[in-house]
Design an enzyme around this catalytic site. Structure first.
Site, mmCIF file in Angstrom:
data_model
loop_
_atom_site.group_PDB
_atom_site.id
_atom_site.type_symbol
_atom_site.label_atom_id
_atom_site.label_comp_id
_atom_site.label_asym_id
_atom_site.label_seq_id
_atom_site.Cartn_x
_atom_site.Cartn_y
_atom_site.Cartn_z
ATOM 1 N N SER A 16 40.769 51.814 34.218
ATOM 2 C CA SER A 16 39.543 52.582 33.965
ATOM 3 C C SER A 16 39.794 53.912 33.249
ATOM 4 O O SER A 16 39.062 54.250 32.314
ATOM 5 C CB SER A 16 38.786 52.808 35.274
ATOM 6 O OG SER A 16 38.281 51.590 35.763
ATOM 7 N N LYS A 65 33.226 49.300 47.722
ATOM 8 C CA LYS A 65 31.898 49.104 47.114
ATOM 9 C C LYS A 65 30.765 49.033 48.144
ATOM 10 O O LYS A 65 29.662 49.519 47.882
ATOM 11 C CB LYS A 65 31.888 47.842 46.245
ATOM 12 C CG LYS A 65 32.721 47.964 44.978
ATOM 13 C CD LYS A 65 32.613 46.706 44.137
ATOM 14 C CE LYS A 65 33.517 46.761 42.924
ATOM 15 N NZ LYS A 65 33.355 45.581 42.062
ATOM 16 N N GLY A 128 31.379 35.854 47.612
ATOM 17 C CA GLY A 128 31.676 37.210 48.070
ATOM 18 C C GLY A 128 30.955 38.253 47.236
ATOM 19 O O GLY A 128 29.967 37.960 46.553
ATOM 20 N N THR A 152 33.451 28.386 52.541
ATOM 21 C CA THR A 152 32.542 28.483 53.692
ATOM 22 C C THR A 152 31.128 28.221 53.186
ATOM 23 O O THR A 152 30.499 29.094 52.583
ATOM 24 C CB THR A 152 32.626 29.885 54.341
ATOM 25 O OG1 THR A 152 33.997 30.206 54.575
ATOM 26 C CG2 THR A 152 31.863 29.932 55.657
ATOM 27 N N MET A 213 36.967 35.776 36.561
ATOM 28 C CA MET A 213 36.763 37.227 36.635
ATOM 29 C C MET A 213 38.081 37.996 36.759
ATOM 30 O O MET A 213 38.134 39.187 36.475
ATOM 31 C CB MET A 213 35.849 37.582 37.809
ATOM 32 C CG MET A 213 34.394 37.205 37.591
ATOM 33 S SD MET A 213 33.380 37.923 38.904
ATOM 34 C CE MET A 213 31.799 37.147 38.574
#
Length: 273
Positions: A16, A65, A128, A152, A213
């Site tokens: 970042s 987060k 998630g 799950t 991702m």
């Protein structure tokens, strides 16, 4: 000079600062961008201290987060939907605004690769935080169906129920998956452990788009696996990282940076060009 940070644990590997420094140079904005790695139970204190000392905004990554979601004064609609915050801005009237730019970054990167989302059938692996952040922006592109598969099953069902007002969302077990998908997105962190989701290779065909991702200096295990079974278009999450950063920069500075050159520089920095 305006100060920004990324909070995470661990965060030393974060790209970042590299990305936002390039954005600032490109848009002629004067700012500095650094790293903060507080202990998990010290995030709230460190965050408040940063803003009390004049900080203007921050990014938030794993594992903070959800904590950030609870700590801010107000939430953008997309952060509310995501249930997590990855971008915080101190507004002119002193309010800490929480936003989530992850899903917007994913959609922008998919579009930059020419992936058609409208009218497509999408398979999203995982249920998630990463999946949750992606759902509303993906459904806003009007796919015919979005299927969530997760180890799950109950978690996938819960997520599908939560987002069904935005489009056709179905929860299936990995064993139930069938038919033809136009796009498969891996939102799980399996690639970080060198593992694969339990997906049948029968779902892979030449015209499918594959998106992981996760990213690295080489193809992720998921991308390597998909290519092995004939996928011609397979992308990792590096472009998503740059695009979500551009969205955050826009939230903070009111000016949108270009991403193509920055992504090229980042690939060079990682040794993938």
């Amino acid at each position: 000079m305006d100060r920004y940070l990324v909070f995470g644990h661990p965060v030393r590997h974060s790209k970042s600062p590299f990305i936002h420094t390039l954005f600032a140079r490109q848009t002629q904005q004067e700012l500095e961008y650094g790293l903060a790695e507080p202990a998990v139970d010290e995030f709230a204190t460190t965050l408040r201290a940063f803003f009390a000392q004049g900080g203007k905004g921050c990014n938030v990554t794993v594992p903070f987060k959800e904590q950030a979601f609870a700590l801010v004064d107000s939430l953008s609609p997309r952060a509310k939907r995501a249930g997590a915050v990855n971008t915080i801005k101190l507004t002119d009237d002193g309010v800490l605004l929480g936003d989530n730019t992850d899903g917007a970054g994913l959609v922008a990167d998919l579009k930059s690769h020419g992936v058609a989302l409208a009218g497509s059938r999408i398979l999203l692996l995982g249920a998630g935080g990463a999946a949750r952040g992606a759902l509303a922006p993906l459904l806003a592109e009007h796919p015919t169906e979005l299927v969530i598969a997760n180890r799950t099953h109950a978690k996938a069902q819960q997520l599908a129920a939560e987002f069904h007002d935005l489009g056709v969302v179905t929860a299936l077990t990995y064993e139930q998956l069938g038919g033809t998908f136009d796009l498969i997105i891996n939102s799980t962190s399996a690639s970080l452990q060198g593992e694969l989701p339990p997906l049948s290779p029968a779902l892979i065909h030449a015209d499918i788009a594959i998106y992981d991702m996760m990213y690295g200096s080489m193809d992720t295990p998921f991308i390597s696996w998909a290519k092995q079974y004939g996928a011609r278009q397979a992308m990792d999450g590096l472009g998503m990282l740059v695009e979500q950063a551009a969205e955050a920069f826009t939230v903070w500075r009111g000016i949108r940076p270009g991403t193509k050159q920055v992504l090229r520089e980042l690939k060079r920095n990682l040794g993938t060009l």
